[in-house]
Design an enzyme around this catalytic site. Structure first.
Site, PDB file in Angstrom:
ATOM      1  N   GLU A  97       0.964  -1.273  -0.015  1.00  0.00           N
ATOM      2  CA  GLU A  97       0.029   0.109  -0.117  1.00  0.00           C
ATOM      3  C   GLU A  97       0.737   1.305   0.096  1.00  0.00           C
ATOM      4  O   GLU A  97       1.950   1.097   0.446  1.00  0.00           O
ATOM      5  CB  GLU A  97      -0.870  -0.030   1.095  1.00  0.00           C
ATOM      6  CG  GLU A  97      -1.836   1.078   1.412  1.00  0.00           C
ATOM      7  CD  GLU A  97      -3.114   1.367   0.478  1.00  0.00           C
ATOM      8  OE1 GLU A  97      -2.590   1.580  -0.815  1.00  0.00           O
ATOM      9  OE2 GLU A  97      -4.007   0.867   0.855  1.00  0.00           O
ATOM     10  N   ASP A  98       0.356   2.310  -0.466  1.00  0.00           N
ATOM     11  CA  ASP A  98       0.993   3.430  -0.598  1.00  0.00           C
ATOM     12  C   ASP A  98       1.103   4.252   0.683  1.00  0.00           C
ATOM     13  O   ASP A  98       1.978   4.718   1.333  1.00  0.00           O
ATOM     14  CB  ASP A  98       0.701   4.360  -1.670  1.00  0.00           C
ATOM     15  CG  ASP A  98      -0.666   4.863  -1.731  1.00  0.00           C
ATOM     16  OD1 ASP A  98      -1.597   4.108  -0.878  1.00  0.00           O
ATOM     17  OD2 ASP A  98      -1.197   5.606  -2.562  1.00  0.00           O
ATOM     18  N   ASP A 101      -3.967   5.426   6.558  1.00  0.00           N
ATOM     19  CA  ASP A 101      -4.517   6.568   7.413  1.00  0.00           C
ATOM     20  C   ASP A 101      -5.403   5.820   8.669  1.00  0.00           C
ATOM     21  O   ASP A 101      -5.194   5.345   9.512  1.00  0.00           O
ATOM     22  CB  ASP A 101      -4.696   7.768   6.831  1.00  0.00           C
ATOM     23  CG  ASP A 101      -5.755   7.696   5.811  1.00  0.00           C
ATOM     24  OD1 ASP A 101      -6.568   6.973   5.768  1.00  0.00           O
ATOM     25  OD2 ASP A 101      -5.516   8.852   4.896  1.00  0.00           O
ATOM     26  N   PHE A 150      -1.194  16.446   4.022  1.00  0.00           N
ATOM     27  CA  PHE A 150      -1.435  15.844   2.709  1.00  0.00           C
ATOM     28  C   PHE A 150      -0.501  15.833   1.974  1.00  0.00           C
ATOM     29  O   PHE A 150       0.319  16.615   1.611  1.00  0.00           O
ATOM     30  CB  PHE A 150      -2.623  16.902   2.164  1.00  0.00           C
ATOM     31  CG  PHE A 150      -3.305  15.971   0.969  1.00  0.00           C
ATOM     32  CD1 PHE A 150      -4.580  15.240   1.202  1.00  0.00           C
ATOM     33  CD2 PHE A 150      -2.891  16.253  -0.347  1.00  0.00           C
ATOM     34  CE1 PHE A 150      -4.926  14.682   0.154  1.00  0.00           C
ATOM     35  CE2 PHE A 150      -3.309  15.586  -1.356  1.00  0.00           C
ATOM     36  CZ  PHE A 150      -4.424  14.770  -1.157  1.00  0.00           C
ATOM     37  N   ARG A 163       1.963  12.328  -8.786  1.00  0.00           N
ATOM     38  CA  ARG A 163       2.042  10.792  -8.684  1.00  0.00           C
ATOM     39  C   ARG A 163       3.632  10.386  -9.019  1.00  0.00           C
ATOM     40  O   ARG A 163       4.106   9.632  -8.281  1.00  0.00           O
ATOM     41  CB  ARG A 163       1.051   9.900  -9.420  1.00  0.00           C
ATOM     42  CG  ARG A 163      -0.236   9.830  -8.790  1.00  0.00           C
ATOM     43  CD  ARG A 163      -0.886   8.660  -9.425  1.00  0.00           C
ATOM     44  NE  ARG A 163      -2.290   8.528  -9.232  1.00  0.00           N
ATOM     45  CZ  ARG A 163      -3.028   8.270  -8.111  1.00  0.00           C
ATOM     46  NH1 ARG A 163      -2.309   7.644  -7.325  1.00  0.00           N
ATOM     47  NH2 ARG A 163      -4.212   8.297  -8.205  1.00  0.00           N
TER      48      ARG A 163
END
Length: 173
Positions: A97-98, A101, A150, A163
């Site tokens: 997974e990137d 949260d 963010f 990205r």
């Protein structure tokens, strides 16, 4: 592009840490094959770089999931948009997974994958935001814990932009 991007983690630090995680995976799975599942879209950049540094046999598959709810909060209801192409039966699986949260989507996804009878199931993430966690998710391999900001780069996007940044940056509007 009206946003400013502040570097949070440099390209060099990202690359060094991915190598360290790959070496740990090589050690943990010595003599075995690994089946990596990439959670699309963001995880693909990280998984490719990680897989290149693993010296064991690696197979890959891809999955896409979507959380229902409004733009700022996941309802916890998850829809599988793209399912796996291969069976997990008897395989040593690492979900890649990137970023993690709240943990809602991943918690659900891991329960689904456990039902498919892998020999083992572990979770690897590039970034972890533990301060945002609302569901308990065991993360086996974490490159970086980050504050609740963010972030973009290395697969993470802001409105489908950034990205391809080779570092992790913070969007400053």
């Amino acid at each position: 592009m009206s946003e400013e991007i502040r570097v949070l983690i440099s390209e060099q630090k990202v690359n060094e840490r991915i190598l360290e995680i790959a070496e740990k995976i090589n050690e943990d799975y010595k003599g075995k094959s690994i089946h990596m599942i990439c959670v699309l879209k963001g995880g693909v950049f990280f998984m490719c770089e990680l897989a290149k540094r693993i010296s064991l046999p690696v197979s890959v598959d891809f999955m896409s999931v979507s959380s229902y709810g409004d733009d700022t909060k996941s309802s916890g209801v998850v829809r599988i948009v793209k399912d796996l192409d291969q069976s997990l039966e008897g395989k040593d699986v690492i979900v890649v997974e990137d970023i993690i949260d709240s943990g809602r989507t991943l918690s659900y996804l891991l329960e689904i994958l456990k039902q498919r009878n892998p020999a083992s199931l572990k979770l690897c993430t590039l970034l972890d935001k533990p301060d945002r966690r609302v569901r308990d998710v065991k993360v086996d391999y974490t490159c970086f814990e980050i504050p609740d900001e963010f972030v973009v780069g290395y697969g993470l996007d802001y409105a489908q932009k950034y990205r391809n940044l080779p570092y992790i940056g913070v969007v400053e509007l």
